[in-house]
Design a protein around this motif. Sequence first.
Motif, PDB file in Angstrom:
ATOM      1  N   THR A  31       0.674  -1.421   0.041  1.00  0.00           N
ATOM      2  CA  THR A  31      -0.088   0.285   0.273  1.00  0.00           C
ATOM      3  C   THR A  31       0.789   0.955   0.013  1.00  0.00           C
ATOM      4  O   THR A  31       1.548   1.517   1.157  1.00  0.00           O
ATOM      5  CB  THR A  31      -1.032   0.031   1.187  1.00  0.00           C
ATOM      6  OG1 THR A  31      -1.939  -0.930   1.070  1.00  0.00           O
ATOM      7  CG2 THR A  31      -1.459   1.155   1.216  1.00  0.00           C
ATOM      8  N   ALA A  32       0.372   2.316  -0.944  1.00  0.00           N
ATOM      9  CA  ALA A  32       1.488   3.158  -1.502  1.00  0.00           C
ATOM     10  C   ALA A  32       1.237   4.036  -2.020  1.00  0.00           C
ATOM     11  O   ALA A  32      -0.293   3.856  -2.757  1.00  0.00           O
ATOM     12  CB  ALA A  32       3.395   3.005  -1.978  1.00  0.00           C
ATOM     13  N   TYR A  33       2.239   5.302  -2.459  1.00  0.00           N
ATOM     14  CA  TYR A  33       1.179   6.399  -3.303  1.00  0.00           C
ATOM     15  C   TYR A  33       2.331   5.945  -4.533  1.00  0.00           C
ATOM     16  O   TYR A  33       2.887   5.486  -4.146  1.00  0.00           O
ATOM     17  CB  TYR A  33       1.801   7.526  -3.033  1.00  0.00           C
ATOM     18  CG  TYR A  33       1.622   8.353  -3.620  1.00  0.00           C
ATOM     19  CD1 TYR A  33      -0.042   9.139  -4.156  1.00  0.00           C
ATOM     20  CD2 TYR A  33       1.754   8.919  -4.987  1.00  0.00           C
ATOM     21  CE1 TYR A  33      -0.288  10.375  -4.529  1.00  0.00           C
ATOM     22  CE2 TYR A  33       1.651  10.121  -5.945  1.00  0.00           C
ATOM     23  CZ  TYR A  33       0.891  10.584  -5.695  1.00  0.00           C
ATOM     24  OH  TYR A  33       0.449  11.337  -6.381  1.00  0.00           O
ATOM     25  N   GLU A  47      -3.113   6.485  -4.471  1.00  0.00           N
ATOM     26  CA  GLU A  47      -2.511   5.907  -2.968  1.00  0.00           C
ATOM     27  C   GLU A  47      -2.973   4.345  -3.595  1.00  0.00           C
ATOM     28  O   GLU A  47      -4.445   4.916  -4.277  1.00  0.00           O
ATOM     29  CB  GLU A  47      -3.233   6.349  -1.113  1.00  0.00           C
ATOM     30  CG  GLU A  47      -2.276   4.907  -0.669  1.00  0.00           C
ATOM     31  CD  GLU A  47      -2.758   5.410   0.764  1.00  0.00           C
ATOM     32  OE1 GLU A  47      -1.615   5.492   1.291  1.00  0.00           O
ATOM     33  OE2 GLU A  47      -3.622   4.623   0.880  1.00  0.00           O
ATOM     34  N   GLY A  49      -3.205  -0.057  -3.266  1.00  0.00           N
ATOM     35  CA  GLY A  49      -3.626  -1.428  -2.402  1.00  0.00           C
ATOM     36  C   GLY A  49      -2.919  -2.296  -3.600  1.00  0.00           C
ATOM     37  O   GLY A  49      -4.041  -2.112  -4.134  1.00  0.00           O
ATOM     38  N   HIS A 104       5.915   7.456   0.336  1.00  0.00           N
ATOM     39  CA  HIS A 104       3.869   7.141   0.920  1.00  0.00           C
ATOM     40  C   HIS A 104       4.172   5.900   1.722  1.00  0.00           C
ATOM     41  O   HIS A 104       2.841   5.668   1.603  1.00  0.00           O
ATOM     42  CB  HIS A 104       3.664   8.257   0.955  1.00  0.00           C
ATOM     43  CG  HIS A 104       4.179   9.206   0.991  1.00  0.00           C
ATOM     44  ND1 HIS A 104       4.534  10.584  -0.294  1.00  0.00           N
ATOM     45  CD2 HIS A 104       4.041  10.762   1.683  1.00  0.00           C
ATOM     46  CE1 HIS A 104       4.573  11.292  -0.214  1.00  0.00           C
ATOM     47  NE2 HIS A 104       4.817  11.564   0.880  1.00  0.00           N
ATOM     48  N   SER A 106       2.628   2.704   2.947  1.00  0.00           N
ATOM     49  CA  SER A 106       2.056   2.256   4.230  1.00  0.00           C
ATOM     50  C   SER A 106       2.169   0.621   4.967  1.00  0.00           C
ATOM     51  O   SER A 106       2.363   0.331   5.710  1.00  0.00           O
ATOM     52  CB  SER A 106       0.457   2.085   4.238  1.00  0.00           C
ATOM     53  OG  SER A 106       0.117   4.324   3.716  1.00  0.00           O
ATOM     54  N   SER A 107       2.387  -0.196   4.241  1.00  0.00           N
ATOM     55  CA  SER A 107       3.147  -1.341   4.157  1.00  0.00           C
ATOM     56  C   SER A 107       3.280  -2.017   3.082  1.00  0.00           C
ATOM     57  O   SER A 107       3.237  -1.575   1.652  1.00  0.00           O
ATOM     58  CB  SER A 107       2.151  -1.826   4.968  1.00  0.00           C
ATOM     59  OG  SER A 107       0.919  -2.603   4.107  1.00  0.00           O
TER      60      SER A 107
END
Length: 112
Positions: A31-33, A47, A49, A104, A106-107
């Motif tokens: 999960t990222a931009y 963003e 996923g 960015h 997230s995971s």
Amino acid sequence: MEETESEWQPQIRAQARQQASTSSGMMVEVTAYFGFACRGSSDDGRERGTTTAISPTYAKQILELQEAGATEEDLHPIVAEALTESYFTELGTRAAGLRTEFTHVSSIEFRF
């Protein structure tokens, strides 16, 4: 003599890593931009996923970097390449010349 979990678990992990590096590849969930660069692209960055299988070639590179002590951030460029190949360009069958970068994050999760 009965093997304990502490004895067989590292062997199982080593076998899974070897198989991922040579034949099966592995799954990556990110999960990222994501931003894109491609002539004629109309897909703005945002963003996302995504979960996709990556090739043994990329799995090997990621696992070797992890073993060498790479941080998650050190893995971002190779994971971006792997995702570009397997997910965004569908192994070269579409979006020729697409480059993917992500920020960015997230995971990131890797699974065998």
